[in-house]
Design a protein around this motif. Structure first.
Motif, PDB file in Angstrom:
ATOM      1  N   GLN A  99      16.607 -34.529-101.248  1.00  0.00           N
ATOM      2  CA  GLN A  99      16.007 -33.443-102.018  1.00  0.00           C
ATOM      3  C   GLN A  99      16.998 -32.298-102.188  1.00  0.00           C
ATOM      4  O   GLN A  99      17.949 -32.150-101.403  1.00  0.00           O
TER       5      GLN A  99
ATOM      6  N   GLN B 202      25.938 -44.526-104.866  1.00  0.00           N
ATOM      7  CA  GLN B 202      25.053 -43.680-105.659  1.00  0.00           C
ATOM      8  C   GLN B 202      24.487 -42.537-104.834  1.00  0.00           C
ATOM      9  O   GLN B 202      24.028 -42.732-103.700  1.00  0.00           O
ATOM     10  N   VAL B 203      24.516 -41.350-105.411  1.00  0.00           N
ATOM     11  CA  VAL B 203      23.887 -40.167-104.816  1.00  0.00           C
ATOM     12  C   VAL B 203      22.861 -39.652-105.813  1.00  0.00           C
ATOM     13  O   VAL B 203      23.186 -39.415-106.975  1.00  0.00           O
ATOM     14  N   THR B 204      21.633 -39.488-105.352  1.00  0.00           N
ATOM     15  CA  THR B 204      20.566 -38.977-106.203  1.00  0.00           C
ATOM     16  C   THR B 204      19.923 -37.779-105.528  1.00  0.00           C
ATOM     17  O   THR B 204      19.464 -37.879-104.391  1.00  0.00           O
ATOM     18  N   VAL B 205      19.911 -36.652-106.232  1.00  0.00           N
ATOM     19  CA  VAL B 205      19.322 -35.427-105.707  1.00  0.00           C
ATOM     20  C   VAL B 205      18.125 -35.063-106.566  1.00  0.00           C
ATOM     21  O   VAL B 205      18.257 -34.873-107.775  1.00  0.00           O
ATOM     22  N   SER B 206      16.972 -34.971-105.934  1.00  0.00           N
ATOM     23  CA  SER B 206      15.746 -34.638-106.659  1.00  0.00           C
ATOM     24  C   SER B 206      15.366 -33.180-106.422  1.00  0.00           C
ATOM     25  O   SER B 206      15.640 -32.617-105.360  1.00  0.00           O
TER      26      SER B 206
ATOM     27  N   PRO C 243      20.335 -31.103-108.152  1.00  0.00           N
ATOM     28  CA  PRO C 243      20.218 -32.265-109.069  1.00  0.00           C
ATOM     29  C   PRO C 243      21.464 -32.518-109.901  1.00  0.00           C
ATOM     30  O   PRO C 243      21.715 -33.670-110.292  1.00  0.00           O
TER      31      PRO C 243
ATOM     32  N   GLY D  69      22.788 -42.097-101.117  1.00  0.00           N
ATOM     33  CA  GLY D  69      21.338 -42.216-100.971  1.00  0.00           C
ATOM     34  C   GLY D  69      20.620 -41.165-101.774  1.00  0.00           C
ATOM     35  O   GLY D  69      21.208 -40.522-102.650  1.00  0.00           O
ATOM     36  N   SER D  70      19.362 -40.994-101.472  1.00  0.00           N
ATOM     37  CA  SER D  70      18.524 -40.018-102.164  1.00  0.00           C
ATOM     38  C   SER D  70      18.200 -38.873-101.226  1.00  0.00           C
ATOM     39  O   SER D  70      17.897 -39.088-100.050  1.00  0.00           O
TER      40      SER D  70
ATOM     41  N   THR E  61      23.878 -35.313-108.826  1.00  0.00           N
ATOM     42  CA  THR E  61      23.497 -36.716-108.951  1.00  0.00           C
ATOM     43  C   THR E  61      24.547 -37.504-109.705  1.00  0.00           C
ATOM     44  O   THR E  61      25.072 -37.043-110.732  1.00  0.00           O
TER      45      THR E  61
END
Length: 119
Positions: free
Chosen positions: A13, A114-118, A83, A10-11, A86
């Motif tokens: 921070q 999927q891994v998303t780091v913002s 980030p 997932g997404s 990701t």
């Protein structure tokens, strides 16, 4: 036939946490790999059936690999995400005794999560 199914991506921070899971038939060596955009796939953590672990320097101290043999499930607890973490994360399994982070030593692969780091 061995099937591996990842979940938990997932997404999040920067500084956050995620836990990935992989449902799989019990195999001696299991590992997590990831592929960042534009980069080659890299091994980040592995674990034997008996619990011996191996980590890439990039995740050591932040990620923890574990497995529940009774539930045939592999986990990856990811803390202090940044980030650079990701990417697509893959569960893999194989029979290599040394259970290293070498892609060629794994015979079975999941589809990835999927891994998303913002920031």
């Amino acid at each position: 036939q061995v099937q591996l199914v990842e979940s938990g991506g997932g997404s999040v921070q920067s500084g956050g946490s995620l836990r990935l899971s992989c449902a799989a038939t019990a195999i001696y060596c299991m590992g997590w790999f990831r592929q960042a955009p534009g980069k080659e796939r890299e091994g980040i953590a592995s674990i034997t059936y008996g619990g011996r672990t191996n980590y890439a320097d990039s995740v050591k101290g932040r990620f923890t690999i574990s497995r529940d043999n009774a539930k045939n499930t592999l986990y990856l607890q990811m803390n202090s995400l940044n980030p650079e973490d990701t990417g697509m994360y893959y569960c893999a399994a194989g029979s290599e005794y040394l259970c290293r982070l070498r892609e060629g030593e794994y015979n079975y692969w999941g589809q990835g999560t999927q891994v998303t780091v913002s920031s």
